[in-house]
Design a protein around this motif. Sequence first.
Motif, PDB file in Angstrom:
ATOM      1  N   LEU A 256       1.229  -1.371  -0.027  1.00 42.58           N
ATOM      2  CA  LEU A 256      -0.105   0.160   0.306  1.00 42.58           C
ATOM      3  C   LEU A 256       0.682   1.503   0.312  1.00 42.58           C
ATOM      4  O   LEU A 256       0.859   2.316  -0.864  1.00 42.58           O
ATOM      5  CB  LEU A 256      -0.985   0.142   1.236  1.00 42.58           C
ATOM      6  N   PHE A 257       2.061   1.207   1.060  1.00 41.47           N
ATOM      7  CA  PHE A 257       2.636   2.846   1.152  1.00 41.47           C
ATOM      8  C   PHE A 257       3.626   2.827  -0.398  1.00 41.47           C
ATOM      9  O   PHE A 257       3.477   3.940  -1.142  1.00 41.47           O
ATOM     10  CB  PHE A 257       3.801   1.966   2.015  1.00 41.47           C
TER      11      PHE A 257
ATOM     12  N   ILE B 149       4.720   4.400   7.706  1.00 39.18           N
ATOM     13  CA  ILE B 149       6.245   3.773   8.451  1.00 39.18           C
ATOM     14  C   ILE B 149       6.159   3.405   9.837  1.00 39.18           C
ATOM     15  O   ILE B 149       6.761   2.430  10.694  1.00 39.18           O
ATOM     16  CB  ILE B 149       7.311   4.837   8.022  1.00 39.18           C
ATOM     17  N   PHE B 150       5.279   3.983  10.572  1.00 41.62           N
ATOM     18  CA  PHE B 150       5.777   3.760  12.046  1.00 41.62           C
ATOM     19  C   PHE B 150       4.704   2.908  12.077  1.00 41.62           C
ATOM     20  O   PHE B 150       4.951   1.742  12.941  1.00 41.62           O
ATOM     21  CB  PHE B 150       4.471   5.115  12.964  1.00 41.62           C
ATOM     22  N   GLU B 151       3.580   2.394  11.461  1.00 40.72           N
ATOM     23  CA  GLU B 151       2.904   1.480  11.438  1.00 40.72           C
ATOM     24  C   GLU B 151       3.610  -0.267  11.096  1.00 40.72           C
ATOM     25  O   GLU B 151       3.732  -1.087  11.878  1.00 40.72           O
ATOM     26  CB  GLU B 151       1.626   0.975  10.633  1.00 40.72           C
ATOM     27  N   MET B 152       4.588  -0.125  10.734  1.00 42.83           N
ATOM     28  CA  MET B 152       5.173  -0.965   9.744  1.00 42.83           C
ATOM     29  C   MET B 152       6.853  -1.229  10.676  1.00 42.83           C
ATOM     30  O   MET B 152       6.643  -2.629  10.814  1.00 42.83           O
ATOM     31  CB  MET B 152       6.088  -0.755   8.153  1.00 42.83           C
ATOM     32  N   ILE B 153       6.888  -0.157  11.243  1.00 39.67           N
ATOM     33  CA  ILE B 153       7.923  -0.683  12.435  1.00 39.67           C
ATOM     34  C   ILE B 153       7.502  -1.209  13.622  1.00 39.67           C
ATOM     35  O   ILE B 153       8.031  -1.889  14.057  1.00 39.67           O
ATOM     36  CB  ILE B 153       8.717   0.623  12.866  1.00 39.67           C
ATOM     37  N   LEU B 154       6.004  -0.954  14.119  1.00 41.59           N
ATOM     38  CA  LEU B 154       5.480  -0.697  14.695  1.00 41.59           C
ATOM     39  C   LEU B 154       5.093  -2.401  14.612  1.00 41.59           C
ATOM     40  O   LEU B 154       5.281  -3.462  16.174  1.00 41.59           O
ATOM     41  CB  LEU B 154       4.141  -0.297  15.357  1.00 41.59           C
TER      42      LEU B 154
END
Length: 178
Positions: A41-42, A159-164
């Motif tokens: 999606l990104f 990006i924060f969603e992916m990292i978390l």
Amino acid sequence: GIYILIAVGAVMMFVGFLGCYGAIQESQCLLGTFFTCLVILFACEVAAGIWGFVNKDQIAKDVKQFYDQAFQQALMAESETNNGKAVVKTFHETLDCCGPDNAIAAITPLWRDDLCPKKDSFLKNFIESSSCHKKIDELFSGKLYLIGIAAIVVAVIMIFEMILSMVLCCGIRNSSVY
């Protein structure tokens, strides 16, 4: 257009379900799938943003063409429930304009006052009515930075969603099974 929005909403709901259910069940597989969907999606959002920036003139032209079609439909229709009239009124109220070009913009308030935003006086309405084509061009040239800021905010959140999600997935892998 509406079907695309429904499809995107369904995909986002599915991806959100994967993330929530994967976190609740502490499933590495579901969290990995969630991460993969977020990356895809990104990438799609970045590609769409680049395509939109490169083709902003074509997009502005398409929006003006859509407005012209809705304006013609609104002029021909008599009922208040007409979709074209609702679209045209939304354009006029949002952009504070009236009519597709200068000639029609000057005449439209005289005979179709239900389509144009109301001003304090008739003379003010006649003098200050500006072309919606001009306002659409100003929107895509002058306010492009606002669209860019919104895109950057969405990108940072993703990006924060992916990292978390990866931190949670690694934390599940490293935790002891009881």
